[in-house]
Design a protein around this motif. Structure first.
Motif, mmCIF file in Angstrom:
data_model
loop_
_atom_site.group_PDB
_atom_site.id
_atom_site.type_symbol
_atom_site.label_atom_id
_atom_site.label_comp_id
_atom_site.label_asym_id
_atom_site.label_seq_id
_atom_site.Cartn_x
_atom_site.Cartn_y
_atom_site.Cartn_z
ATOM 1 N N ASN A 1 37.721 51.939 16.367
ATOM 2 C CA ASN A 1 38.483 51.402 17.494
ATOM 3 C C ASN A 1 37.579 50.530 18.360
ATOM 4 O O ASN A 1 36.554 50.998 18.877
ATOM 5 C CB ASN A 1 39.074 52.556 18.312
ATOM 6 C CG ASN A 1 39.931 52.050 19.463
ATOM 7 O OD1 ASN A 1 39.419 51.692 20.501
ATOM 8 N ND2 ASN A 1 41.247 52.064 19.244
ATOM 9 N N ALA A 2 37.964 49.254 18.541
ATOM 10 C CA ALA A 2 37.117 48.308 19.276
ATOM 11 C C ALA A 2 36.956 48.696 20.737
ATOM 12 O O ALA A 2 35.865 48.556 21.316
ATOM 13 C CB ALA A 2 37.693 46.903 19.165
ATOM 14 N N ASP A 3 38.008 49.205 21.367
ATOM 15 C CA ASP A 3 37.924 49.589 22.785
ATOM 16 C C ASP A 3 36.928 50.725 22.994
ATOM 17 O O ASP A 3 36.202 50.756 23.991
ATOM 18 C CB ASP A 3 39.302 49.997 23.312
ATOM 19 C CG ASP A 3 40.259 48.821 23.410
ATOM 20 O OD1 ASP A 3 39.763 47.674 23.489
ATOM 21 O OD2 ASP A 3 41.487 49.036 23.411
ATOM 22 N N THR A 4 36.889 51.648 22.029
ATOM 23 C CA THR A 4 35.914 52.741 22.117
ATOM 24 C C THR A 4 34.489 52.207 22.022
ATOM 25 O O THR A 4 33.595 52.630 22.772
ATOM 26 C CB THR A 4 36.163 53.766 20.990
ATOM 27 O OG1 THR A 4 37.483 54.301 21.122
ATOM 28 C CG2 THR A 4 35.142 54.894 21.057
ATOM 29 N N LEU A 5 34.271 51.271 21.107
ATOM 30 C CA LEU A 5 32.942 50.677 20.962
ATOM 31 C C LEU A 5 32.539 49.903 22.216
ATOM 32 O O LEU A 5 31.375 49.910 22.620
ATOM 33 C CB LEU A 5 32.911 49.756 19.739
ATOM 34 C CG LEU A 5 33.166 50.418 18.374
ATOM 35 C CD1 LEU A 5 33.019 49.389 17.254
ATOM 36 C CD2 LEU A 5 32.217 51.594 18.140
ATOM 37 N N ALA A 7 34.943 45.078 7.599
ATOM 38 C CA ALA A 7 35.342 44.422 8.852
ATOM 39 C C ALA A 7 34.545 45.026 10.009
ATOM 40 O O ALA A 7 34.679 46.215 10.310
ATOM 41 C CB ALA A 7 36.841 44.589 9.075
ATOM 42 N N PHE A 8 33.719 44.194 10.652
ATOM 43 C CA PHE A 8 32.859 44.658 11.739
ATOM 44 C C PHE A 8 33.485 44.346 13.100
ATOM 45 O O PHE A 8 34.092 43.301 13.302
ATOM 46 C CB PHE A 8 31.483 43.996 11.650
ATOM 47 C CG PHE A 8 30.607 44.571 10.573
ATOM 48 C CD1 PHE A 8 29.612 45.481 10.888
ATOM 49 C CD2 PHE A 8 30.796 44.205 9.247
ATOM 50 C CE1 PHE A 8 28.803 46.013 9.892
ATOM 51 C CE2 PHE A 8 29.991 44.731 8.253
ATOM 52 C CZ PHE A 8 28.992 45.636 8.570
ATOM 53 N N LYS A 9 33.299 45.280 14.024
ATOM 54 C CA LYS A 9 33.671 45.094 15.420
ATOM 55 C C LYS A 9 32.374 44.944 16.224
ATOM 56 O O LYS A 9 31.564 45.873 16.290
ATOM 57 C CB LYS A 9 34.467 46.296 15.936
ATOM 58 C CG LYS A 9 35.768 46.563 15.193
ATOM 59 C CD LYS A 9 36.810 45.515 15.521
ATOM 60 C CE LYS A 9 38.142 45.855 14.864
ATOM 61 N NZ LYS A 9 39.190 44.862 15.192
ATOM 62 N N ASP A 61 23.409 44.754 21.850
ATOM 63 C CA ASP A 61 24.281 44.418 20.719
ATOM 64 C C ASP A 61 24.693 45.716 20.036
ATOM 65 O O ASP A 61 23.834 46.526 19.662
ATOM 66 C CB ASP A 61 23.544 43.519 19.718
ATOM 67 C CG ASP A 61 23.422 42.090 20.212
ATOM 68 O OD1 ASP A 61 24.455 41.484 20.517
ATOM 69 O OD2 ASP A 61 22.282 41.587 20.289
ATOM 70 N N TYR A 62 25.995 45.897 19.866
ATOM 71 C CA TYR A 62 26.489 47.129 19.252
ATOM 72 C C TYR A 62 27.670 46.781 18.357
ATOM 73 O O TYR A 62 28.622 46.127 18.782
ATOM 74 C CB TYR A 62 26.919 48.110 20.345
ATOM 75 C CG TYR A 62 27.398 49.451 19.832
ATOM 76 C CD1 TYR A 62 26.632 50.201 18.948
ATOM 77 C CD2 TYR A 62 28.617 49.982 20.261
ATOM 78 C CE1 TYR A 62 27.065 51.450 18.491
ATOM 79 C CE2 TYR A 62 29.055 51.220 19.818
ATOM 80 C CZ TYR A 62 28.281 51.954 18.934
ATOM 81 O OH TYR A 62 28.712 53.176 18.484
#
Length: 289
Positions: free
Chosen positions: A230-234, A199-201, A217-218
């Motif tokens: 954690n998506a918010d961290t990314l 599962a990619f964020k 793009d990250y």
């Protein structure tokens, strides 16, 4: 005596007759002179009108036929920095800790188009691995008399990049928001994407500074049983990278100061588009140039 008187009378009659003849001749000549003068006057007037009309026509023709050459304001930024040197080592360690070096994208003109990507795989053996992928692309627009000014062309491309980022097939939980403190306008598109590896964020930050568009793009994923990042961290890391790239582009063109990791005041933020989706994750690296 009588004959002399008769001759004198005859002479007076002849003189009177000659006088009347001269008067008649002069009287007859007057209409001819007036006629000639009238014809001459009419001819002069006609040629004067014709000349005036011709002059007016010629002036109109010349004023409408000579179009002004369109001019546009020169683009503010004349070059791009080295795409693989737009981020500090500290920032790269935060985003892609296991990356050894960046891979420069193919470009026929690096002063106009450039990109660089980094891959990081933190392998924890049976506990799984943490994967991160980062790509930075830059596109610079010159002003063109037929197409428009560089910053306007960049704005149009910025909007297209945001729409492309929103159009990824299979994207879930997509969100689009404006980003403050980054260039002249900036937008974040984030979503989840299920792939066979895990599962990619995904986070895509598109920003414009003057006549340059920067796309960051990250994405990250927990592989082989490792937990999903954690998506918010990314998101915070992606926005930090975008700010730093914008600062590097500005500094390369003598505008602003050297890049730093602290947020800078925003010139403006772009409105949030209504649709949601984004650019593809790591498999899309080949699409970035």
């Amino acid at each position: 005596m009588q004959r002399a008187a008769e001759r004198d009378q005859q002479g007076r009659r002849e003189r009177r007759a000659k006088g009347r003849g001269r008067v008649l001749v002069c009287a007859a000549a007057v209409p001819v002179v007036l006629l000639v003068a009238g014809c001459s006057s009419g001819s002069d007037s006609g040629s004067g009108d014709s000349g005036s009309k011709g002059s007016d026509s010629g002036g109109t023709s010349s004023s409408t036929g000579a179009g002004a050459t369109p001019t546009v304001q020169a683009a503010a930024y004349k070059k791009l920095p080295d795409s693989c040197a737009v981020l500090s080592k500290k920032t790269l360690t935060s985003l892609v800790p296991e990356a050894k070096s960046g891979k420069e994208g193919t470009s026929s003109d690096t002063a106009t188009r450039a990109s660089c990507s980094w891959s990081s795989l933190d392998n924890n053996g049976v506990k799984g691995s943490q994967f991160r992928w980062l790509n930075v692309s830059l596109l610079r627009f010159e002003s063109d008399a037929t197409r428009g000014e560089g910053d306007q062309l960049a704005h149009a491309y910025f909007a297209k990049q945001v729409k492309d980022a929103q159009a990824v097939e299979g994207a879930k939980n997509a969100k689009t928001t404006s980003v403050a403190g980054t260039g002249d306008e900036a937008t974040l598109v984030r979503y989840d994407l299920k792939k066979k590896e895990g599962a990619f964020k995904q986070q895509t930050v598109v920003t414009r500074v003057e006549n340059v568009v920067v796309t960051v793009d990250y994405n990250g994923a927990g592989l082989a049983g490792e937990k999903t990042p954690n998506a918010d961290t990314l998101v915070k890391l992606a926005e930090q990278a975008a700010k730093e790239v914008v600062a590097t582009v500005s500094a390369a063109n003598g505008d602003g100061t050297a890049p730093s990791t602290s947020p800078s005041p925003s010139k403006s933020a772009s409105p949030s588009p209504s649709k949601s989706s984004s650019a593809s994750p790591s498999s899309s690296a080949s699409k970035k140039s």
